[in-house]
Write an enzyme that holds these catalytic residues in place. Structure first.
Site, mmCIF file in Angstrom:
data_model
loop_
_atom_site.group_PDB
_atom_site.id
_atom_site.type_symbol
_atom_site.label_atom_id
_atom_site.label_comp_id
_atom_site.label_asym_id
_atom_site.label_seq_id
_atom_site.Cartn_x
_atom_site.Cartn_y
_atom_site.Cartn_z
ATOM 1 N N LYS A 192 34.871 34.545 35.505
ATOM 2 C CA LYS A 192 35.290 34.465 36.941
ATOM 3 C C LYS A 192 35.612 35.894 37.212
ATOM 4 O O LYS A 192 36.780 36.335 37.024
ATOM 5 C CB LYS A 192 36.559 33.570 37.031
ATOM 6 C CG LYS A 192 36.742 33.224 38.581
ATOM 7 C CD LYS A 192 36.795 34.098 39.438
ATOM 8 C CE LYS A 192 38.163 34.711 39.967
ATOM 9 N NZ LYS A 192 37.997 35.663 41.053
ATOM 10 N N CYS A 302 43.801 51.200 34.860
ATOM 11 C CA CYS A 302 45.072 50.490 34.404
ATOM 12 C C CYS A 302 45.934 51.532 33.710
ATOM 13 O O CYS A 302 47.115 51.562 33.776
ATOM 14 C CB CYS A 302 44.726 49.236 33.655
ATOM 15 S SG CYS A 302 43.491 49.672 32.413
HETATM 16 P P1 NAP Z 1 44.404 40.850 40.156
HETATM 17 O O1 NAP Z 1 44.741 40.606 41.395
HETATM 18 O O2 NAP Z 1 45.387 40.445 39.013
HETATM 19 O O3 NAP Z 1 43.249 39.980 39.594
HETATM 20 C C1 NAP Z 1 42.478 39.913 38.549
HETATM 21 C C2 NAP Z 1 41.709 38.684 38.448
HETATM 22 O O4 NAP Z 1 42.560 37.545 38.517
HETATM 23 C C3 NAP Z 1 40.860 38.425 39.646
HETATM 24 O O5 NAP Z 1 39.719 37.879 39.234
HETATM 25 C C4 NAP Z 1 41.493 37.587 40.716
HETATM 26 O O6 NAP Z 1 40.589 36.947 41.428
HETATM 27 C C5 NAP Z 1 42.157 36.738 39.680
HETATM 28 N N1 NAP Z 1 43.237 35.918 40.216
HETATM 29 C C6 NAP Z 1 43.904 36.242 41.269
HETATM 30 N N2 NAP Z 1 44.644 35.210 41.269
HETATM 31 C C7 NAP Z 1 44.745 34.213 40.596
HETATM 32 C C8 NAP Z 1 45.076 33.099 40.223
HETATM 33 N N3 NAP Z 1 46.407 32.553 40.789
HETATM 34 N N4 NAP Z 1 44.784 32.395 38.905
HETATM 35 C C9 NAP Z 1 43.725 32.903 38.166
HETATM 36 N N5 NAP Z 1 43.171 33.899 38.751
HETATM 37 C C10 NAP Z 1 43.605 34.778 39.685
HETATM 38 O O7 NAP Z 1 44.040 42.176 39.679
HETATM 39 P P2 NAP Z 1 43.089 43.189 40.492
HETATM 40 O O8 NAP Z 1 43.563 43.971 41.535
HETATM 41 O O9 NAP Z 1 41.743 42.887 40.289
HETATM 42 O O10 NAP Z 1 43.076 44.484 39.234
HETATM 43 C C11 NAP Z 1 43.863 45.521 39.112
HETATM 44 C C12 NAP Z 1 45.075 45.207 38.004
HETATM 45 O O11 NAP Z 1 44.207 45.080 36.696
HETATM 46 C C13 NAP Z 1 46.068 46.328 37.844
HETATM 47 O O12 NAP Z 1 47.335 45.924 37.798
HETATM 48 C C14 NAP Z 1 45.373 47.020 36.462
HETATM 49 O O13 NAP Z 1 46.362 47.650 35.905
HETATM 50 C C15 NAP Z 1 44.982 45.728 35.964
HETATM 51 N N6 NAP Z 1 43.952 46.236 34.810
HETATM 52 C C16 NAP Z 1 44.390 46.243 33.402
HETATM 53 C C17 NAP Z 1 43.486 46.445 32.531
HETATM 54 C C18 NAP Z 1 43.904 46.604 30.983
HETATM 55 O O14 NAP Z 1 43.013 46.608 30.281
HETATM 56 N N7 NAP Z 1 45.301 46.447 30.512
HETATM 57 C C19 NAP Z 1 42.136 47.027 32.813
HETATM 58 C C20 NAP Z 1 41.916 47.035 34.249
HETATM 59 C C21 NAP Z 1 42.863 46.677 35.306
HETATM 60 P P3 NAP Z 1 40.449 37.510 42.917
HETATM 61 O O15 NAP Z 1 39.967 39.101 42.708
HETATM 62 O O16 NAP Z 1 39.444 36.726 43.652
HETATM 63 O O17 NAP Z 1 42.020 37.397 43.522
#
Ligand code: NAP
Length: 499
Positions: A192, A302
């Protein structure tokens, strides 16, 4: 012959491109069962982008059933390892062969410079699939020590159906970090992608299928987190969720796993990484590392080095050097401009959030050295210039919250103990760095910094041989390296008695 990657080249490519926006389930493209779609807005110019299937729980059920059938049949996991390896390597090559197209899809979705998409994201995606493909025929089981009348084999077996949920900042790279080891270990996957960045995921799945991955081994369901990610994470027939995203959603994923079938969870979450510079360091090298570490990908990284913890006597000189590097080397421009090093933020809502966090920080007293303003507004796109705030304290919001934009908080310190205390004073523990010529201090510091990766006199260096992931609320489980395979395997003991 090298291609003329001019703006005209990409504009012409774009006018001929018809991005695929349907789910990829059981080896076939498929609309949403509800028939609903949603349309992406292009971050580079604010124009309408691709139209995608709006997935729902029914679509997730279909994809999970296809993944389960593929797993149970053994069509992939029981295949000769050499054959599996050949297919993965063919897939990696297909990603390279379709590099321009994948790079363009990624840039349309996320607004990063198309040459960065090509030279970094496509390359690392292909390299990731290749790395794990090459491991397939080198994975051994164990025979445990037993008395002679007994034999105990410790098998490493695939877990089953993996739900992979990925973010929008490095979509192709993070997809490969999950798909590579999960599929190499013999699992089936339902991916997803983030709603903002699904185009490359659909294409990756098509290319994998064409390379020989059997139907159902890799499925992609597009849509919103609440409507597709949540039912995937709650699904009773999914054995594990491999999640990368925010800490907030990561906590929800743990809850879904507990509420459903105690599925395994691996979480790669947020960060607020410290980069500590002592006055004895090579300040030119440190300035370059800070600027690229914080501003690359417009700060949507991140492990971005968003907290510069700098010895007070060096702050002024270092900030001047950071400004010079930023202005001369990190060109912010339209993503098709060959000179662009950074491009647009992911969407208008996110840009406004970044700008409002900057405004709130200034209200608290953060002092702007340069940048951190909306720019290129005439393009219709969502651009914020790299910027630095100085003389900060670690309790200010710009120093504590993950902004996910090109904003650096510089926090001065006077002693090594104070620097370490500030560096570790965060809920996150993804990465960090120390710059100093004193190697005793460098090693003391790197041992004491609570982070999954610590760099000494460099930043953001990595390869597939090194694990990546966080401590504390940056999550658990590791992507990349041979260790990532373990995450997607269970151990099974087979004990035989010789009567
Ligand atoms: P996000 O809002 O947490 O979303 C990540 C994924 O989760 C997306 O596919 C999102 O879908 C999905 N999602 C959202 N709500 C959900 C729910 N209730 N149940 C299941 N899935 C759900 O993060 P983002 O804004 O895409 O990415 C930025 C974040 O990722 C930052 O905090 C960054 O630090 C972190 N990150 C961490 C790493 C690492 O390796 N540690 C690497 C890259 C990014 P939708 O987009 O459709 O909402």
């Amino acid at each position: 012959m090298s291609k003329p990657y001019s703006r005209d080249y990409w504009e012409a490519f774009l006018s001929a491109l018809k991005p695929e926006g349907r789910h990829f389930i059981n080896g076939e493209l498929s609309p949403s069962s509800s028939g609903e779609t949603f349309t992406r807005t292009r971050p580079m110019d604010g124009k309408p982008g691709a139209t995608l299937a709006r997935g729902n729980a029914g679509d997730i059920d279909r994809a999970v059933a296809a993944a389960r059938a593929a797993f149970d049949s053994g069509v992939w996991r029981k295949k000769d390892p050499l054959e599996k390896k050949k297919i993965m390597l063919k897939w990696a090559q297909a990603i390279r062969d379709h590099g321009d197209e994948l790079a363009l899809l990624e840039t349309l979705d996320v607004g990063k410079p198309v040459m960065a998409s090509l030279n970094v994201d496509v390359r690392l995606c292909a390299d990731g699939i290749q790395f794990y493909g090459e491991m397939i025929d080198k994975l051994y089981d164990e025979v445990a020590p037993t008395p002679p009348s007994e034999r105990a084999i410790v098998r490493k077996v695939p877990i089953g159906v993996i739900g992979a949920i990925t973010p929008w900042n490095y979509p192709m790279i993070i997809d490969a970090w999950k798909l590579g080891p999960a599929i190499a270990a013999g699992n089936s996957v339902v991916l997803k992608p983030a709603e903002q960045s699904s185009l490359s995921a659909i294409r990756l799945a098509q290319l994998g299928f064409e390379a020989g991955l059997p139907a159902g081994v890799l499925n992609v369901v597009t849509g919103y987190g609440e409507e597709t990610g949540k039912p995937l994470a709650l699904h009773m027939d999914v054995d594990m969720i491999a999640f990368t995203g925010s800490t907030e959603v990561g906590k929800q994923i743990m809850g879904y796993a507990a509420q459903s079938n105690v599925k395994r969870v691996a979480l790669e979450l947020g960060g607020k990484s410290p980069l500590v510079v002592f006055a004895d360091a090579d300040l030119d090298a440190a300035a370059s590392a800070v600027a690229w570490g914080c501003f690359y990908n417009s700060g949507e990284t991140c492990h971005a080095s968003t907290r510069l913890i700098v010895e007070r006597s060096a702050q002024e000189a270092l900030i001047a050097k950071i400004e010079a590097v930023t202005r001369s080397d990190i060109a912010l421009a339209h993503p098709f401009d060959p000179s662009a090093q950074i491009g647009a933020l992911i969407e208008e809502e996110h840009m406004n959030k970044v700008l409002s966090m900057i405004a709130a920080g200034e209200k608290e007293g953060a002092r702007r050295a340069f940048g951190a303003e909306r720019t290129l507004a005439e393009t219709g796109g969502y651009y914020v210039s790299p910027g630095v705030f100085i003389d900060m304290t670690n309790d200010m919001s710009l120093a504590r919250q993950e902004i996910f934009g090109p904003v650096l908080a510089a926090i001065p310190f006077d002693t090594e103990e104070e620097a370490l205390r500030i560096a570790n004073d965060t809920i996150y523990g993804l990465a960090g760095a120390v710059f100093t010529k004193d190697m005793d201090r460098a090693h003391r510091f790197s041992e004491s910094l609570h982070a999954g990766t610590v760099w000494i006199n460099t930043y953001d260096m990595s390869n597939f041989a090194t694990p990546f992931g966080g401590f504390k609320q940056s999550g658990f489980g590791r992507d990349r390296s041979v260790h990532a395979i373990d995450k997607y395997c269970d151990y099974k003991t087979i004990w035989q008695h010789f009567g």
